[in-house]
Design an enzyme around this catalytic site. Structure first.
Site, mmCIF file in Angstrom:
data_model
loop_
_atom_site.group_PDB
_atom_site.id
_atom_site.type_symbol
_atom_site.label_atom_id
_atom_site.label_comp_id
_atom_site.label_asym_id
_atom_site.label_seq_id
_atom_site.Cartn_x
_atom_site.Cartn_y
_atom_site.Cartn_z
ATOM 1 N N ASN A 151 0.808 -1.217 0.000
ATOM 2 C CA ASN A 151 0.000 0.000 0.000
ATOM 3 C C ASN A 151 0.840 1.266 0.000
ATOM 4 O OD1 ASN A 151 0.222 -1.489 2.599
ATOM 5 N ND2 ASN A 151 -0.340 0.489 3.462
ATOM 6 N N GLN A 179 -5.024 -3.766 -2.045
ATOM 7 C CA GLN A 179 -4.569 -2.726 -2.978
ATOM 8 C C GLN A 179 -4.482 -3.225 -4.416
ATOM 9 O OE1 GLN A 179 -4.241 0.443 -2.449
ATOM 10 N NE2 GLN A 179 -4.248 0.519 -0.219
ATOM 11 N N HIS A 201 -13.599 -0.134 -0.339
ATOM 12 C CA HIS A 201 -13.386 1.316 -0.405
ATOM 13 C C HIS A 201 -12.140 1.728 -1.178
ATOM 14 C CE1 HIS A 201 -10.361 2.235 2.910
ATOM 15 N NE2 HIS A 201 -10.699 1.018 3.270
ATOM 16 N N CYS A 324 2.326 9.546 13.047
ATOM 17 C CA CYS A 324 2.531 10.142 14.361
ATOM 18 C C CYS A 324 1.837 9.278 15.405
ATOM 19 C CB CYS A 324 1.929 11.530 14.349
ATOM 20 S SG CYS A 324 2.064 12.353 15.916
HETATM 21 N N1 PLP Z 1 -4.517 -4.218 3.468
HETATM 22 C C1 PLP Z 1 -4.008 -3.204 2.747
HETATM 23 C C2 PLP Z 1 -2.849 -3.464 1.856
HETATM 24 C C3 PLP Z 1 -4.566 -1.929 2.837
HETATM 25 O O1 PLP Z 1 -4.025 -0.921 2.144
HETATM 26 C C4 PLP Z 1 -5.680 -1.734 3.698
HETATM 27 C C5 PLP Z 1 -6.277 -0.388 3.859
HETATM 28 O O2 PLP Z 1 -5.597 0.611 3.815
HETATM 29 C C6 PLP Z 1 -6.170 -2.831 4.404
HETATM 30 C C7 PLP Z 1 -5.575 -4.055 4.279
HETATM 31 C C8 PLP Z 1 -7.334 -2.691 5.343
HETATM 32 O O3 PLP Z 1 -8.545 -2.604 4.637
HETATM 33 P P1 PLP Z 1 -9.805 -1.976 5.403
HETATM 34 O O4 PLP Z 1 -9.572 -0.504 5.465
HETATM 35 O O5 PLP Z 1 -10.987 -2.337 4.519
HETATM 36 O O6 PLP Z 1 -9.886 -2.640 6.714
#
Ligand code: PLP
Length: 391
Positions: A151, A179, A201, A324
């Site tokens: 991510n 992602q 989302h 932070c």
């Molecule tokens: N895994 C990765 C790589 C993510 O980027 C995120 C969210 O930022 C998640 C898991 C978690 O997903 P959720 O926000 O639906 O719990």
């Protein structure tokens, strides 16, 4: 207030107007519980069936392999805990040093419960060596849990090689594709992973809805006990959001290749311009294989948290390579695992483009960013209170 310039699509995405239109009836007259037997409920149930087919199609799975839930984090927790519950004598988990907090926090907790965790390293480009995975697997290994796409950097792990190793060693594999889904093609039928996490989302659908893919040949035990989702995930389904997820998956599948090509061109222009025209800029993570939308850059000598505040005044949203907590700025664990120094990590920013990003957005970003970076460097040491913006 400046017009919004949103370059943080890895944090979350805006809801697509077509997705919103698809979900609205399910927030209004179509409020039936999908478990109810009368026609109002049966319509909700039929709509869930369609959404399940749409999400399955995006990832090359069968609809029966998709379990709807509340988010990617729930999917990841469920997958890992399911694998542990199935084989309680095996108390070794393999993951990597650059995972999302959904995996890291769970594994850290499990370590306090006596599980042994192997944190596989990555190289300076953020790449994982499959040989290191192969060597780490023992007869005690209950599950391997790895990211498909990072991510923070967008770097893609070699999931085909990873899946081949875990299949050969007969160890369950969980992949966090939160992602990756909708940004790169996914064919789970071919891959053969046991569990895969998805989240709506990141796909232009609402927050608070996700799915866990469980391969139909994999063993699985529910985390939330109840009768819904064929007893694989208890709790009345979030019908409107699941329908939005289905529509978003259908749209992502339809746009995937064209969108990826267009977004990668914009991202490359953005990145190349900054690398060539601003002093002291470096990319974090390999150029390829990488998500088409992500650019993680270090701007030597700045404080990323302060840059975020100044960008915000201009309407520009992106993320810092640090977070932070308890009043101190912690450099990103992803960047430090890649050998980036703590100071460089604190000077790093993640830009993530999306379907709505335009050429003129990039022009605007390329005007704002160098100007703010020069200002910050001129004013060193940078001031401003730190903020945490990361996901
Ligand atoms: N895994 C990765 C790589 C993510 O980027 C995120 C969210 O930022 C998640 C898991 C978690 O997903 P959720 O926000 O639906 O719990």
């Amino acid at each position: 207030m400046s017009e919004l310039l949103y370059l943080d699509h890895n944090a979350t995405t805006p809801i697509d107007p077509e997705v919103r239109a698809a979900m609205l009836p399910w927030l209004e007259n179509e409020f039936g519980n999908p478990s109810s037997v009368y026609s109002l409920g049966r319509r909700s149930s039929a709509a869930l069936t369609k959404a399940r087919e749409q999400v399955a199609a995006l990832v090359g799975a069968q609809p029966s392999e998709i379990i709807f839930n509340s988010c990617g984090t729930e999917a990841t927790n469920t997958a890992i805990l399911s694998a542990l519950a199935i084989d309680p004598d095996k108390r070794h988990i393999i993951t990597s040093a650059v995972e999302h907090s959904a995996t890291i926090k769970l594994c850290e907790y499990l370590a306090t419960r006596g599980y042994e965790i192997t944190w596989l390293p990555v190289d300076n480009d953020g790449l994982l060596d499959p040989d290191k995975l192969e060597t780490a697997i023992t007869s005690e290994t209950a599950v391997v849990s790895l990211l498909w796409a990072n991510n923070e950097t967008g770097v893609l792990f070699p999931i085909e090689e990873i899946a081949a190793i875990t299949a050969r060693k007969k160890v369950p594999l969980h992949l966090d594709a939160v992602q990756a889904a909708g940004k790169v093609p996914i064919n789970l039928e071919e891959l053969g992973a046991q569990y895969v996490s998805l989240s709506a989302h990141k796909l232009y659908a609402p927050k608070g809805v996700g799915a866990l893919y469980v391969n139909r040949r994999a063993r699985y035990t529910a985390l939330l006990r109840g009768s819904q989702e064929e007893s694989k995930r208890g709790g009345t389904q979030n019908v409107a959001s699941i329908i939005a997820f289905g529509k978003a998956a259908e749209m992502a599948q339809c746009h995937l290749l064209a969108a990826a090509e267009r977004i990668a061109k914009l991202r490359d222009r953005f990145e190349q311009t900054l690398l060539s025209s601003v002093e002291g800029v470096r990319r974090n993570g390999t150029d390829e294989p990488r998500l088409p939308n992500t650019s993680n850059l270090t701007f030597t000598g700045i404080e990323a948290e302060t840059a975020l505040l100044l960008f915000d005044q201009e309407g520009l949203c992106c993320s810092a390579g640090s977070a932070c907590s308890s009043g101190s700025i912690n450099p990103s664990h992803v960047l430090t695992a890649m050998g980036v120094t703590r100071d460089e990590a604190r000077a790093s920013l993640r830009f993530s483009l999306g379907r709505t990003t335009t050429e003129s957005d990039i022009d605007r970003a390329l005007e704002i960013i160098p100007r703010i970076i020069s200002k910050l460097r001129a004013e060193r040491p940078a001031g401003g209170s730190p903020v945490a913006i990361k996901s």
